[in-house]
Design a protein around this motif. Structure first.
Motif, mmCIF file in Angstrom:
data_model
loop_
_atom_site.group_PDB
_atom_site.id
_atom_site.type_symbol
_atom_site.label_atom_id
_atom_site.label_comp_id
_atom_site.label_asym_id
_atom_site.label_seq_id
_atom_site.Cartn_x
_atom_site.Cartn_y
_atom_site.Cartn_z
ATOM 1 N N LEU A 93 89.356 -44.389 50.419
ATOM 2 C CA LEU A 93 88.487 -43.218 50.436
ATOM 3 C C LEU A 93 87.446 -43.311 49.326
ATOM 4 O O LEU A 93 86.251 -43.062 49.544
ATOM 5 C CB LEU A 93 89.328 -41.947 50.264
ATOM 6 N N ILE A 94 87.910 -43.668 48.127
ATOM 7 C CA ILE A 94 86.986 -43.809 46.999
ATOM 8 C C ILE A 94 86.041 -44.977 47.231
ATOM 9 O O ILE A 94 84.851 -44.912 46.908
ATOM 10 C CB ILE A 94 87.781 -43.995 45.692
ATOM 11 N N THR A 95 86.557 -46.042 47.833
ATOM 12 C CA THR A 95 85.720 -47.201 48.140
ATOM 13 C C THR A 95 84.587 -46.817 49.077
ATOM 14 O O THR A 95 83.439 -47.258 48.912
ATOM 15 C CB THR A 95 86.564 -48.321 48.782
ATOM 16 N N ALA A 96 84.892 -45.983 50.077
ATOM 17 C CA ALA A 96 83.867 -45.558 51.029
ATOM 18 C C ALA A 96 82.752 -44.786 50.337
ATOM 19 O O ALA A 96 81.560 -45.002 50.600
ATOM 20 C CB ALA A 96 84.506 -44.697 52.126
ATOM 21 N N VAL A 97 83.129 -43.903 49.411
ATOM 22 C CA VAL A 97 82.128 -43.112 48.687
ATOM 23 C C VAL A 97 81.252 -44.012 47.822
ATOM 24 O O VAL A 97 80.009 -43.895 47.820
ATOM 25 C CB VAL A 97 82.814 -42.035 47.826
ATOM 26 N N ILE A 98 81.878 -44.916 47.067
ATOM 27 C CA ILE A 98 81.120 -45.811 46.193
ATOM 28 C C ILE A 98 80.232 -46.748 47.006
ATOM 29 O O ILE A 98 79.097 -47.055 46.610
ATOM 30 C CB ILE A 98 82.084 -46.612 45.301
ATOM 31 N N ALA A 99 80.728 -47.197 48.168
ATOM 32 C CA ALA A 99 79.937 -48.086 49.013
ATOM 33 C C ALA A 99 78.669 -47.395 49.500
ATOM 34 O O ALA A 99 77.602 -48.007 49.592
ATOM 35 C CB ALA A 99 80.769 -48.551 50.206
ATOM 36 N N VAL A 100 78.777 -46.104 49.786
ATOM 37 C CA VAL A 100 77.602 -45.349 50.221
ATOM 38 C C VAL A 100 76.626 -45.146 49.071
ATOM 39 O O VAL A 100 75.415 -45.327 49.210
ATOM 40 C CB VAL A 100 78.027 -43.985 50.803
ATOM 41 N N PHE B 260 90.638 -36.911 51.222
ATOM 42 C CA PHE B 260 90.546 -36.312 49.892
ATOM 43 C C PHE B 260 91.251 -34.962 49.839
ATOM 44 O O PHE B 260 91.796 -34.573 48.798
ATOM 45 C CB PHE B 260 89.082 -36.160 49.475
ATOM 46 N N THR B 261 91.244 -34.248 50.955
ATOM 47 C CA THR B 261 91.992 -32.991 51.023
ATOM 48 C C THR B 261 93.485 -33.249 50.816
ATOM 49 O O THR B 261 94.174 -32.502 50.112
ATOM 50 C CB THR B 261 91.771 -32.303 52.381
ATOM 51 N N GLY B 262 93.966 -34.333 51.407
ATOM 52 C CA GLY B 262 95.365 -34.714 51.217
ATOM 53 C C GLY B 262 95.669 -35.051 49.771
ATOM 54 O O GLY B 262 96.731 -34.687 49.242
ATOM 55 N N VAL B 263 94.732 -35.738 49.111
ATOM 56 C CA VAL B 263 94.917 -36.068 47.690
ATOM 57 C C VAL B 263 95.003 -34.796 46.851
ATOM 58 O O VAL B 263 95.833 -34.678 45.938
ATOM 59 C CB VAL B 263 93.768 -36.969 47.188
ATOM 60 N N LEU B 264 94.161 -33.804 47.157
ATOM 61 C CA LEU B 264 94.197 -32.537 46.432
ATOM 62 C C LEU B 264 95.526 -31.820 46.645
ATOM 63 O O LEU B 264 96.055 -31.174 45.727
ATOM 64 C CB LEU B 264 93.036 -31.639 46.889
ATOM 65 N N MET B 265 96.075 -31.938 47.860
ATOM 66 C CA MET B 265 97.365 -31.305 48.137
ATOM 67 C C MET B 265 98.479 -31.938 47.304
ATOM 68 O O MET B 265 99.432 -31.265 46.901
ATOM 69 C CB MET B 265 97.690 -31.422 49.631
ATOM 70 N N ILE B 266 98.363 -33.241 47.040
ATOM 71 C CA ILE B 266 99.383 -33.933 46.254
ATOM 72 C C ILE B 266 99.225 -33.628 44.762
ATOM 73 O O ILE B 266 100.188 -33.329 44.060
ATOM 74 C CB ILE B 266 99.305 -35.451 46.485
ATOM 75 N N THR B 267 97.984 -33.702 44.277
ATOM 76 C CA THR B 267 97.751 -33.513 42.840
ATOM 77 C C THR B 267 97.821 -32.047 42.419
ATOM 78 O O THR B 267 98.097 -31.754 41.255
ATOM 79 C CB THR B 267 96.387 -34.097 42.433
ATOM 80 N N ARG B 268 97.506 -31.119 43.354
ATOM 81 C CA ARG B 268 97.560 -29.679 43.079
ATOM 82 C C ARG B 268 96.829 -29.328 41.777
ATOM 83 O O ARG B 268 97.428 -28.751 40.847
ATOM 84 C CB ARG B 268 99.010 -29.193 43.005
#
Length: 208
Positions: free
Chosen positions: A117-124, A143-151
């Motif tokens: 996910l981060i790679t896609a953003v940086i590539a753009v 990224f929504t899933g990451v936010l759910m994990i990190t809270r």
């Protein structure tokens, strides 16, 4: 024709993207095994010692391979990029191992898998690549899933999750460095210098 030759020919006939996906799946499986071992070792062994032995083991294997193939193949015109990749790799692994030792292994590995996910953003942003609306939606959902994990905004916030996420960012930078190096550098050369520099970076704190 032997079974080995048949399997090799079948593998060679697969599209490059399919073979690449196969390597990614295999790498993910090995990553989970490594994470489990680190989690267990982290109960009694300092993180820097774990890192040093991990990097040193890879370096020893590659030293044997290069000894067989000839150390003359290690000539490079981009030592600075190799050094930078080694630093990013060391920091990424350092964050990953600290997070593994201090938080749930499932959460740590899941955050680690957000690297694409981060790679896609940086590539753009930096490589000018176009990901399309489907990948864009998938990235937002990821990224929504990451936010759910990190809270980050809830009572169950886990500070070590930010360390794991930092490791993922460093890991993404490593991937981008590989993308740049692979234009001129052979795969074994990229792997060798990574193992060399990460071992050197881990040696001093492990010694202390």
């Amino acid at each position: 024709v032997s079974i080995r030759a048949t399997l090799r020919n079948a593998w060679a006939r697969l599209p490059p993207n399919v073979r690449g996906a196969g390597f990614v799946v295999a790498g993910a499986f090995v990553l989970i095994l490594m994470a489990s071992l680190i989690k267990e070792l982290g109960k009694t062994i300092p993180v820097f010692e774990i890192l040093f032995v991990r990097f040193l083991a890879g370096l020893l294997v590659l030293l044997f391979v290069m000894w067989r193939r000839g150390f003359g193949r290690l000539r490079t015109s981009k030592p600075q990029l190799h050094l930078l990749r080694g630093f990013f790799g060391f920091m990424g692994n350092l964050c990953f191992v600290f997070a593994l030792v201090n938080m749930a292994i499932a959460d740590t590995v899941t955050i680690q898998f957000s690297r694409p996910l981060i790679t896609a953003v940086i590539a753009v942003l930096f490589l000018g690549e176009i990901i399309g609306w489907r990948r864009g939606i998938a990235t937002v959902v990821g990224f929504t899933g990451v936010l759910m994990i990190t809270r980050p905004f809830g009572e169950g916030f886990e500070p070590w999750a930010l360390v794991a996420l930092s490791g993922t960012v460093f890991g993404t930078l490593v991937v981008l460095m590989i993308k740049l190096l692979s234009r001129t550098e052979p795969t074994l050369v990229i792997m060798f210098y990574f193992a060399l520099f990460t071992t050197l970076f881990a040696f001093i704190p492990a010694l202390i």
